[in-house]
Design an enzyme around this catalytic site. Structure first.
Site, mmCIF file in Angstrom:
data_model
loop_
_atom_site.group_PDB
_atom_site.id
_atom_site.type_symbol
_atom_site.label_atom_id
_atom_site.label_comp_id
_atom_site.label_asym_id
_atom_site.label_seq_id
_atom_site.Cartn_x
_atom_site.Cartn_y
_atom_site.Cartn_z
ATOM 1 N N PHE A 48 0.930 -1.295 -0.145
ATOM 2 C CA PHE A 48 0.041 -0.016 -0.139
ATOM 3 C C PHE A 48 0.965 1.365 0.108
ATOM 4 O O PHE A 48 1.682 1.378 1.025
ATOM 5 C CB PHE A 48 -1.002 0.165 1.273
ATOM 6 C CG PHE A 48 -1.885 -1.150 1.290
ATOM 7 C CD1 PHE A 48 -3.025 -0.904 0.712
ATOM 8 C CD2 PHE A 48 -1.463 -2.443 1.650
ATOM 9 C CE1 PHE A 48 -3.978 -1.958 1.015
ATOM 10 C CE2 PHE A 48 -2.274 -3.506 1.568
ATOM 11 C CZ PHE A 48 -3.698 -3.367 1.484
ATOM 12 N N LEU A 102 2.211 -1.685 4.610
ATOM 13 C CA LEU A 102 1.970 -0.341 4.630
ATOM 14 C C LEU A 102 3.396 0.396 4.370
ATOM 15 O O LEU A 102 4.262 0.294 5.204
ATOM 16 C CB LEU A 102 1.085 0.257 5.796
ATOM 17 C CG LEU A 102 0.016 -0.425 5.989
ATOM 18 C CD1 LEU A 102 -0.702 0.255 7.187
ATOM 19 C CD2 LEU A 102 -0.937 -0.197 4.874
ATOM 20 N N CYS A 103 3.605 1.227 3.467
ATOM 21 C CA CYS A 103 4.959 2.107 3.239
ATOM 22 C C CYS A 103 5.157 2.997 4.263
ATOM 23 O O CYS A 103 4.411 3.741 4.625
ATOM 24 C CB CYS A 103 4.733 2.776 1.949
ATOM 25 S SG CYS A 103 6.342 3.983 1.856
ATOM 26 N N ILE A 104 6.375 2.791 4.914
ATOM 27 C CA ILE A 104 6.397 3.642 6.072
ATOM 28 C C ILE A 104 6.465 4.910 6.019
ATOM 29 O O ILE A 104 5.994 5.788 6.582
ATOM 30 C CB ILE A 104 7.562 3.045 7.062
ATOM 31 C CG1 ILE A 104 7.925 3.583 8.286
ATOM 32 C CG2 ILE A 104 8.998 3.389 6.124
ATOM 33 C CD1 ILE A 104 9.042 2.953 9.002
ATOM 34 N N ALA A 144 3.089 6.381 5.258
ATOM 35 C CA ALA A 144 2.139 5.866 6.601
ATOM 36 C C ALA A 144 2.428 7.077 7.330
ATOM 37 O O ALA A 144 1.661 7.876 8.140
ATOM 38 C CB ALA A 144 2.566 4.671 7.138
#
Lengths: 135, 130
Positions: free
Chosen positions: B39, B77-79, B82
């Protein structure tokens, strides 16, 4: 991961109206560490991402266009810009950042990274890629 | 076939997450293998457990969590994306001095390298977004 794949990052959107361009560049920089065969494509409003003289001071956004200049140091040196997209926007190669890289196999000669290609040539580049990220 | 998915848009505003869900479910039911769902951009908003859609609508976040449980999916989820958008697990919340986390079950937070790796390891990487 022994395998090398041809990665193509397709940039189609203007740089500041949405975050896609900026976050696409983040993927390219991280991806450069994976020693894959990397190319970038700029078409449609994406050509504005690499225009010279960007100034974001009045809109309080980060001017990330300078980061493109570092791509050569990451061995990202195949940058394709679509001729038709430049023409439609009244732009020429002279309006774009002078993106370059140093070829270690040629006594570190400085070479241009940008190649302007036709839409038909761009289609071939896409077809020959294994992974196409569209931003 | 081994496939991975990238989702670039948030839930409800955009069709991307819905279509990605139906694609993934159909592919898994057909016997294909999913290496990873990544994501990115506003897509990270698919991973907040604080979403409370109306009862008579689909629950996009829960739907992903349930599919992940059934098929042991790797929902990432991409850090960086996010952090920008306020999606955090317990470690990230602590690290950034926040008093709460909101990540939904079955999701994890990790770096963009996970997206590149998905491209390398999968036969196909399918993007859902604009």
């Amino acid at each position: 991961m022994p395998e090398t794949k041809k990665f193509l990052y397709v940039n189609r959107k203007a740089p500041y109206g949405t975050i896609y361009a900026q976050e696409a560049l983040e993927v390219v920089l991280i991806g450069a560490a994976f020693e894959q065969d990397v190319s970038l494509a700029f078409l449609d409003d994406g050509v504005y991402q690499i225009t010279k003289g960007q100034n974001t001071k009045e809109v309080s956004m980060k001017n990330f266009s300078l980061t493109y200049k570092a791509l050569g140091d990451y061995d990202v040196n195949k940058i394709y810009v679509e001729q038709e997209s430049l023409d439609a926007r009244g732009l020429t190669l002279d309006d774009l950042l002078p993106l370059a890289w140093e070829d270690e196999d040629d006594d570190w000669a400085k070479k241009d990274s940008i190649k302007v290609v036709s839409a038909a040539e761009m289609a071939k580049i896409m077809e020959q890629s294994d992974i196409v990220f569209s931003f | 076939m081994k496939f991975s998915v990238m989702i670039s848009e948030g839930p409800y505003t955009h069709q991307a997450s819905d279509t990605a869900y139906h694609f993934t479910k159909a592919a898994l039911e057909d016997g294909h293998e999913c290496f990873r769902i990544f994501f990115y951009h506003d897509g990270v908003n698919n991973g907040t457990r604080l979403a409370s859609p109306p009862q008579d609508d689909r629950n996009i976040v829960n739907r992903w969590s349930e599919l992940a449980k059934e098929y042991k999916l790797d929902l990432v989820l991409c850090i960086a994306a996010a952090q920008r958008r306020g999606i955090a697990d317990a470690d990230e919340a602590k690290r950034n001095g926040k008093n709460a986390d909101n990540i939904a079950p079955g999701f994890r937070i990790s770096g963009l390298g996970q997206l590149i790796e998905a491209g390398i390891q999968s036969d196909r990487l399918v993007t859902f977004g604009d």
